[in-house]
Every structure is written in structure tokens, then in C-alpha cells.
Design a protein around this motif. Structure first.
Motif: not given
Length: 246
Positions: A112-132
Motif C-alpha cells: 500500500x505504501x508503494x502504491x501511495x508513493x507511485x500515485x504521488x510521483x505520477x501526479x508530480x511528474x505528470x505535472x512537470x512534463x505538462x509544464x503545470x
């Protein structure tokens, strides 16, 4: 993100992200449609980790034993650490502490902790990629996971290079989580944004770092999403020309 947890046998073609952390994000597929989470249990996480080649087989074997042993399985836990050289008073203390955090229930919590980390990282990295703007909640969650990993890490020097290292002895069932959290901070600080992309394939949404010389890679994998898109384009052209099925 709400995702349907579904069994999946990991294959080399699932590792197209160009970085361990990106490959973890891609253990959820179809983020652009109906997301499917392929990590359906701690053993599956170990299967994925083995495929990446980033973790020592003996560490993964020890984690497998920890995940299977019961809450009072100190003997099984001690056996898992014997090959790693945990000995003496401090080693016995570490083993005793981890024994209480072993077993299927503890493994599910670690997953569950891996999943939580994964989703937080996805939101962060996706925002960086999109320039948001980076979502504050995602930033705080990544920071919390990193601090937890850093607390379990030890400063070591290998081949003249200092670095934070985590082991099964220090992290227990969180060994994979802690390694990924530490690597994630290094990645986001030096993320090649112009080379990091989101695959536009249908029912995909995977992230990947384009390591090609030309830097014009569009798909996560030409053999899957790329060919599927080419097939749809060909079908649409034939249909528009009146030569295809209607």
C-alpha cells in the motif's frame, strides 16, 4: 486515482519507461481510460522488481520469506538475514524489530505504501512534463515518503561516491519502497522534461523518457501502441476512400 486491481504477468516489454521510477508508474495502465493496477499483491511487486534488474536476487528472496512468515516468525526472519551477514547485538536487534513487521498483513501494508508513493510521483511528474504547477498534495506526499526512506538509509561510500543506501536489514518489507523513494528525488530534480512524454496510445497513458538519438519517440512502444495507431489510421483511410468495411 481509482483503479481496478487485476493480475498481470510482467514481461520485459512492460519496462519501457527508461528509469526504475517511471517503470513503477507504468504498473498502472490505461490511465487515460479505465485504469488497471497490475500490482495485485506483494509477490507481484517482487516479480516486477526482479524483472527490472535493479535489486539483488538474494534481497528479493529475503523479502519473499518475510512476506510469507507469520507475525511471530522470528526463526524465518532470522534465516532470511543470515545470508546477509546480520550478526552481533545490533544485527539481532534489527532482526527482532523486523520480525514483528513480517507476514502477509505487513506485506500488504508495505505494498500500500508503494502504491501511495507511485500515485504521488505520477501526479508530480505528470505535472512537470505538462509544464503545470506541481500539486502541493503530491509534493507533500513524495516528501513524506522520501523522509521515511531516508530515515532507514545509511550513508555509505562505494567506489569513492557517497550515497544513501537501504537494505533489507534496515528497511524490512519497505526495501523496495525506500529504494524507489530515494531514486525518485534524484529523478525529479534532474528530470529531462523535453524528453519525458506521455504515450498518446488508446488505453495507455504510460510515461517514458525518450533516450533515442533523434529525440522524436512518440509511443511507449512502437510494437504495441505505435502499431495499433498505424492500424487505426490505415483503416480510417481505407474507409474514407470507400474501399474498407463500413
Amino acid at each position: 486515482m481509482a483503479a481496478t486491481i487485476t493480475p498481470h504477468t510482467f514481461r520485459p516489454r512492460d519496462l519501457v519507461g527508461g528509469h526504475l521510477v517511471i517503470d513503477l508508474l507504468n504498473t498502472v495502465t490505461a490511465r487515460d481510460a479505465e485504469p488497471l493496477d497490475w500490482l495485485d499483491g506483494y509477490p507481484r511487486l517482487l516479480e516486477w522488481a526482479a524483472l527490472t534488474g535493479h535489486f539483488a536476487p538474494e534481497d528479493l528472496a529475503a523479502l519473499g520469506r518475510l512476506a510469507e512468515s507469520g507475525p511471530t516468525g522470528s526463526s524465518a526472519t532470522s534465516g532470511a538475514f543470515a545470508a546477509s551477514g546480520a550478526s552481533g547485538a545490533s544485527g539481532d536487534s534489527v532482526i527482532s524489530g523486523l520480525a514483528s513487521a513480517s507476514g502477509p498483513a505487513a506485506a500488504e501494508q508495505a505494498l500500500a505504501r508503494v502504491r501511495e508513493l507511485r500515485e504521488a510521483l505520477h501526479d508530480l511528474i505528470a505535472a512537470l512534463v505538462h509544464g503545470e504547477a506541481a500539486p502541493e498534495e503530491a509534493v507533500e506526499r513524495v516528501e513524506g515518503h522520501w523522509k521515511s526512506a531516508a530515515a532507514a538509509a545509511r550513508l555509505t561510500v562505494r567506489e569513492g561516491t557517497p550515497g544513501l543506501r537501504v537494505t533489507v536489514e534496515t528497511s524490512g518489507l519497505d526495501r523496495l519502497h525506500d529504494e524507489i523513494a530515494l531514486q525518485a528525488l534524484d529523478l525529479v530534480r534532474a528530470l529531462p522534461r523535453e524528453r519525458t512524454r506521455v504515450c498518446p496510445g488508446q488505453r495507455c497513458g504510460w510515461l517514458f523518457i525518450d533516450g533515442s538519438r533523434a529525440g522524436r519517440r512518440r509511443w511507449c512502444d512502437m510494437g504495441t501502441c505505435g502499431n495499433a495507431a498505424k492500424g487505426r489510421t490505415h483503416y480510417q483511410r481505407k474507409r474514407a476512400a470507400g474501399t474498407g468495411p463500413t
